[in-house]
Structures are given as C-alpha cells and as structure tokens.
Design a protein around this motif. Sequence first.
Motif, PDB file in Angstrom:
ATOM      1  N   SER A  51       8.130   7.577 -24.869  1.00 12.73           N
ATOM      2  CA  SER A  51       7.458   6.413 -25.466  1.00 12.73           C
ATOM      3  C   SER A  51       7.762   5.151 -24.679  1.00 12.73           C
ATOM      4  N   ALA A  52       9.035   4.977 -24.308  1.00 14.52           N
ATOM      5  CA  ALA A  52       9.420   3.781 -23.564  1.00 14.52           C
ATOM      6  C   ALA A  52       8.781   3.752 -22.177  1.00 14.52           C
ATOM      7  N   LEU A  53       8.580   4.930 -21.584  1.00 14.77           N
ATOM      8  CA  LEU A  53       8.021   5.009 -20.233  1.00 14.77           C
ATOM      9  C   LEU A  53       6.504   4.842 -20.209  1.00 14.77           C
ATOM     10  N   THR A  54       5.860   4.998 -21.366  1.00 10.74           N
ATOM     11  CA  THR A  54       4.401   4.927 -21.421  1.00 10.74           C
ATOM     12  C   THR A  54       3.889   3.723 -22.201  1.00 10.74           C
ATOM     13  N   GLY A  55       4.760   2.728 -22.435  1.00 13.17           N
ATOM     14  CA  GLY A  55       4.321   1.505 -23.100  1.00 13.17           C
ATOM     15  C   GLY A  55       4.212   1.604 -24.608  1.00 13.17           C
ATOM     16  N   MET A  56       5.045   2.445 -25.221  1.00 12.30           N
ATOM     17  CA  MET A  56       5.112   2.601 -26.682  1.00 12.30           C
ATOM     18  C   MET A  56       3.745   2.956 -27.282  1.00 12.30           C
TER      19      MET A  56
ATOM     20  N   THR B 253      16.829   0.277 -22.582  1.00  9.90           N
ATOM     21  CA  THR B 253      18.224  -0.177 -22.562  1.00  9.90           C
ATOM     22  C   THR B 253      19.094   0.680 -23.449  1.00  9.90           C
ATOM     23  N   LEU B 254      18.563   1.077 -24.607  1.00 11.34           N
ATOM     24  CA  LEU B 254      19.298   1.924 -25.538  1.00 11.34           C
ATOM     25  C   LEU B 254      19.642   3.265 -24.895  1.00 11.34           C
ATOM     26  N   PHE B 255      18.669   3.885 -24.228  1.00 11.11           N
ATOM     27  CA  PHE B 255      18.933   5.169 -23.584  1.00 11.11           C
ATOM     28  C   PHE B 255      19.921   5.005 -22.424  1.00 11.11           C
ATOM     29  N   PHE B 256      19.859   3.862 -21.722  1.00 11.56           N
ATOM     30  CA  PHE B 256      20.797   3.615 -20.622  1.00 11.56           C
ATOM     31  C   PHE B 256      22.225   3.513 -21.151  1.00 11.56           C
ATOM     32  N   ILE B 257      22.395   2.799 -22.264  1.00 10.63           N
ATOM     33  CA  ILE B 257      23.736   2.650 -22.851  1.00 10.63           C
ATOM     34  C   ILE B 257      24.274   3.999 -23.322  1.00 10.63           C
ATOM     35  N   MET B 258      23.380   4.873 -23.794  1.00  8.28           N
ATOM     36  CA  MET B 258      23.818   6.192 -24.267  1.00  8.28           C
ATOM     37  C   MET B 258      24.128   7.137 -23.103  1.00  8.28           C
ATOM     38  N   GLY B 259      23.928   6.668 -21.869  1.00  8.29           N
ATOM     39  CA  GLY B 259      24.312   7.469 -20.715  1.00  8.29           C
ATOM     40  C   GLY B 259      23.195   8.297 -20.116  1.00  8.29           C
ATOM     41  N   PHE B 260      21.955   8.011 -20.464  1.00  6.59           N
ATOM     42  CA  PHE B 260      20.841   8.785 -19.927  1.00  6.59           C
ATOM     43  C   PHE B 260      20.450   8.278 -18.545  1.00  6.59           C
TER      44      PHE B 260
ATOM     45  N   ILE C 272      24.882  -0.154 -29.434  1.00  4.06           N
ATOM     46  CA  ILE C 272      23.751   0.666 -29.883  1.00  4.06           C
ATOM     47  C   ILE C 272      23.223   0.156 -31.227  1.00  4.06           C
ATOM     48  N   ILE C 273      24.131  -0.147 -32.142  1.00  4.62           N
ATOM     49  CA  ILE C 273      23.721  -0.642 -33.463  1.00  4.62           C
ATOM     50  C   ILE C 273      23.010  -1.985 -33.335  1.00  4.62           C
ATOM     51  N   VAL C 274      23.526  -2.849 -32.443  1.00  8.51           N
ATOM     52  CA  VAL C 274      22.904  -4.162 -32.236  1.00  8.51           C
ATOM     53  C   VAL C 274      21.492  -4.000 -31.698  1.00  8.51           C
ATOM     54  N   LEU C 275      21.318  -3.091 -30.746  1.00  6.18           N
ATOM     55  CA  LEU C 275      19.990  -2.867 -30.181  1.00  6.18           C
ATOM     56  C   LEU C 275      19.019  -2.313 -31.231  1.00  6.18           C
ATOM     57  N   LEU C 276      19.518  -1.410 -32.070  1.00  6.22           N
ATOM     58  CA  LEU C 276      18.667  -0.846 -33.119  1.00  6.22           C
ATOM     59  C   LEU C 276      18.232  -1.924 -34.114  1.00  6.22           C
ATOM     60  N   LEU C 277      19.184  -2.782 -34.487  1.00 12.68           N
ATOM     61  CA  LEU C 277      18.847  -3.857 -35.425  1.00 12.68           C
ATOM     62  C   LEU C 277      17.877  -4.859 -34.796  1.00 12.68           C
TER      63      LEU C 277
ATOM     64  N   GLN D 243       4.644  -3.441 -26.681  1.00  9.28           N
ATOM     65  CA  GLN D 243       4.551  -2.817 -25.366  1.00  9.28           C
ATOM     66  C   GLN D 243       5.643  -3.278 -24.412  1.00  9.28           C
ATOM     67  N   THR D 244       6.034  -4.516 -24.507  1.00 11.69           N
ATOM     68  CA  THR D 244       7.008  -5.051 -23.545  1.00 11.69           C
ATOM     69  C   THR D 244       8.427  -5.093 -24.114  1.00 11.69           C
ATOM     70  N   THR D 245       8.623  -5.906 -25.139  1.00 14.90           N
ATOM     71  CA  THR D 245       9.979  -6.114 -25.663  1.00 14.90           C
ATOM     72  C   THR D 245      10.575  -4.838 -26.242  1.00 14.90           C
ATOM     73  N   LEU D 246       9.828  -4.158 -27.109  1.00 13.31           N
ATOM     74  CA  LEU D 246      10.360  -2.948 -27.745  1.00 13.31           C
ATOM     75  C   LEU D 246      10.545  -1.828 -26.721  1.00 13.31           C
ATOM     76  N   SER D 247       9.665  -1.780 -25.736  1.00 16.60           N
ATOM     77  CA  SER D 247       9.794  -0.781 -24.685  1.00 16.60           C
ATOM     78  C   SER D 247      11.066  -0.999 -23.872  1.00 16.60           C
ATOM     79  N   ARG D 248      11.363  -2.259 -23.547  1.00 14.41           N
ATOM     80  CA  ARG D 248      12.570  -2.555 -22.772  1.00 14.41           C
ATOM     81  C   ARG D 248      13.828  -2.285 -23.585  1.00 14.41           C
ATOM     82  N   LEU D 249      13.787  -2.608 -24.850  1.00 15.90           N
ATOM     83  CA  LEU D 249      14.940  -2.329 -25.705  1.00 15.90           C
ATOM     84  C   LEU D 249      15.220  -0.825 -25.784  1.00 15.90           C
ATOM     85  N   THR D 250      14.157  -0.050 -25.858  1.00 12.97           N
ATOM     86  CA  THR D 250      14.327   1.407 -25.937  1.00 12.97           C
ATOM     87  C   THR D 250      14.934   1.944 -24.649  1.00 12.97           C
TER      88      THR D 250
END
Length: 495
Positions: free
Chosen positions: A83-88, A45-52, A1-6, A36-43
């Motif tokens: 935000s991630a679902l609507t293209g940031m 991925t972050l929610f997936f790792i947190m178990g959402f 999670i920290i790596v993704l945030l950084l 729209q693309t990279t930051l959206s995908r990272l977001t």
Amino acid sequence: IIVLLLLAWLLASIATFRHPGIGSVPLKGWRRRMIQTTLSRLTRTLFFIMGFQVTVKGKVASLSEAPIFVAAPHSSFFDAIISALTGMPSIVSRAENLSAPVFGTILSSLQPVAVSRQDPDSRKNTVTEITKRALSRGQWPQILIFPEGTCTNRSCLITFKQGAFVPRVPVQPVLLRYPNKLDTVTWTWQGYSLKELCVMTLCQLFTRVEVEFMPVHVPTEEEKNDPILFANRVRQNMASALNVPVTDHTFEDCRLMITAGQLTLPMEAGLVEFTKISKKLNLKWNHVREQLDTFAAIASASKGGRIGIEEFAEYLKLPISDVLKELFLLFDRNGDGTIDFREYVIGLSILCNPANTEETIQMAFKLFDMDEDGTITEEEFASIIQSALGVPELDVSMLFKEIDADETGKLSYDEFKNFALKHPEYAKLFTTYLELQRYQSDMLEEDGTESPEVKHSPGRRSTIAASETTPLARNKVCSEGSEEDNSSTSDKKDD
C-alpha cells in the motif's frame, strides 16, 4: 512505533473528517493528497523502524494503465507494505476490520471495499463495487486486491477469486517475497499468533522483503468474456515468476480444515479443492460441511482420517461381502484401499445422491414389502439384504432397529424414506440390486421362460446372490453430464 501509529490515526481522522458517505463518495482534493503522500510516508517510516529492508523491482503502473493491483502470495499482515509503495490505494478488507480502534480509522481513510464472509450477498456486492470503481475513469483511486482471499505459507498459489477480473480492465500483478533464513512473518491457520509474529519480527535485526511489479496484464477478448480464464492466466504468470506451483484450493478449504481439526481429524482431511468440485458437482459449502460430520463419524476409529473397508462396513452395519467391496471400490477413486474426504464427497454426489430419488426409494420399499401390506417386517428386510449381499446368515437386527424410529417392529414408508435420505450410501446398493433383477428378468425373457417370482409380482425378486454376478463397470456409474473425470486415479494429491 506507537507515536507513528497515533500520528497516522490523526491524519486519517483529519482526511475523513465530515466527509460525506465514507466508502460511497471518493476522497478528492487535499484529502486524497494527504492520504497519498503523508500517510504513505508514515507507513514507509513505520516499516523502516520495524527493521524491514524493502527491495522494489519493476515500475508501478499508473491509474490509467492499470486500475487494479493483484498481489500474491498473501501470507502476512506485513504485506500491507505494498500500500505504501503504490500510493495508498483502496483495498478489499473484512468489514469487521473497520471497527478496530486506531487501525479501523486508518483503514477507513483508504476507502476500502468492505466484505463480510458471513453475508451470502456480500460477494456479489463486493464484485459490483470493485467493478464500479475500476470503471470510474479516475474518480476512484486504484484498488489493491489479494485475490487468494486468505493467507498461505507462500509454497504455492491457491485459486484466485474472480473479483479483480470481472471488471475486464488491465491489472498489474505484484509479487511478494520474504527471503529470510528465519520466517517470522507467515500468518496462517496453523502457526504463530499476530502478537507472537510482531514480537519475533521486532527481535530481528532486519527483515528482508522483495516487492516486484510485473508488467501490466491487458486482458484479451477471450479473457474479458471469461473472468476465470483471466484469473488463471494471471495466476500462472505470477506462479512462473515465483517458481511455485498452483493449486485449486480456496478459503473454503481452509474453513473445512479448521472444522476437520475440531472433529479430531487431521486438518489436511478438509482439503477437497472445494471450488473445483463444487462447480463440477453443484455443491454448496454447508452441504459439504455436513458431509464432513458424517465422514468424521465413520473415520473416527481409523488412523490418518481415512475410511478403510472395515470402517465402511461397520458404519453401514453390514458385513464385508463382494457387493460391499465393489461399492467401496467405487468410492476409492485412486485404488489405495482407503476413502479420503474428497473421494467420499465425490462418491456421494456421483454414485449415491443421483440414485437416491423418490422413485428409487419407492421401488426399494416395494421390493422389501413382500406381502404388500404397506410395512416392512424384520424378516422381509433381512431376506432382501441377505439376498443382495449374498450372505444368507446375515444378522440385520441392528440396522433394522436403527431404521425403526417408532420401535413398532415394522417399517413404514416414511421411516424408510427418512433413513434413505439421511444415508445415501445405501442407495447404490438398492439400485445395483434392482439392476440385477432387471438383468435376470431380461435374460429369462430372452430364453422364453419367466420366473414364477417375477410372474407373481414386479416387486418379487430372484434369490441369486449379487456376489455371483459380474460387478458393474466403473465407467458406467457416473451420471451423464457430470464433468468429473472418470479416470481410475484421483488427482487429489497431484498438487
């Protein structure tokens, strides 16, 4: 999670590096595509790792179809998944959030509309900025707005603020649901802190969230001309889809709730449907906040944060008489034998403040000043109060001393006026007594006689007790033009 945030912070820093006028000039080209693309995908991925586990229903509208997304109910910082679902898209955020480390940089890359709840002009500037972006014809990205303006527990939809509806453009309603047995996401005034919620959520195997994109709501001509109507219809459609009620509470009610808690009142005492009564009675938040202090002082001795007849009489330093009971009943709109804060605010605005004019205060002073020497003695004061309340043996020394600021044993007009302005509750007693005097005078004239007291001076009065006369009808107390309904029952608990 920290790596993704950084990593997200690094990408946001690159996208905004040496970009002129963050917030005033839209990101374009590779900068916007990176967000729209990279930051959206990272977001995501972050929610997936947190178990959402995210379930998406409906279709996301394009910029041309709906420049604005309106999402509700807003209950958690986890709502950012939209935000991630609507293209940031751009969002509306508190100005102080932009200065937060790491998150502030990520947030700035979305080019948010910054709003300050303390700045009196911030609301106007925010609406202007939202309108400018919504009407930019594609130069700015879509805007994601949580129109409730604060977090709730999802049990209802509170009043939508008008910012998303003033531009008069189509909006796409977005619904949020968290169908979990254990609620670890709700972040409200009373509940777990941000850190506690994060830990609790991470301890779950998974957290379900449903995001539903409703059909785009295209405003009618009537809605374009009335943002409040536009907002209410969108809110009602969303509430129907969620199967929850709507209520007229707002963020200002939350602030009053916190203040009520600080004043040792039950927090729900601050729920007055501020937006509704402020528009109908032309009230400002600071004024209502000051009235809450007074209410707390009166209700401090009672249980449940309500004023009974005993506390009402003690505060006014008057005995319980028929006249005082009638005044109490005028405040007690639903007739339950107590006055809550909402009834108190409405009572002051409709009954007391309109009566507490300079003319009324001058007439009341002349009424008390029997010898017309420009001052009121305790004997003169007691005579009128005893007559007005119908209590001949009433001791008013405590009340007189409270008004007598300079402790001279006499009340000047300034002392009398200052006390009347600070305690508008007495105004209705004064005006009621004056009306009784006029009524008695008119009756005497009709009979062809004139009281010696009236004949002597307009300031003189009959000693007939107010309690011996017919009380004023309730439907005659409200000032003309007041939009507050005159029903005998209050709607304060309907929601």
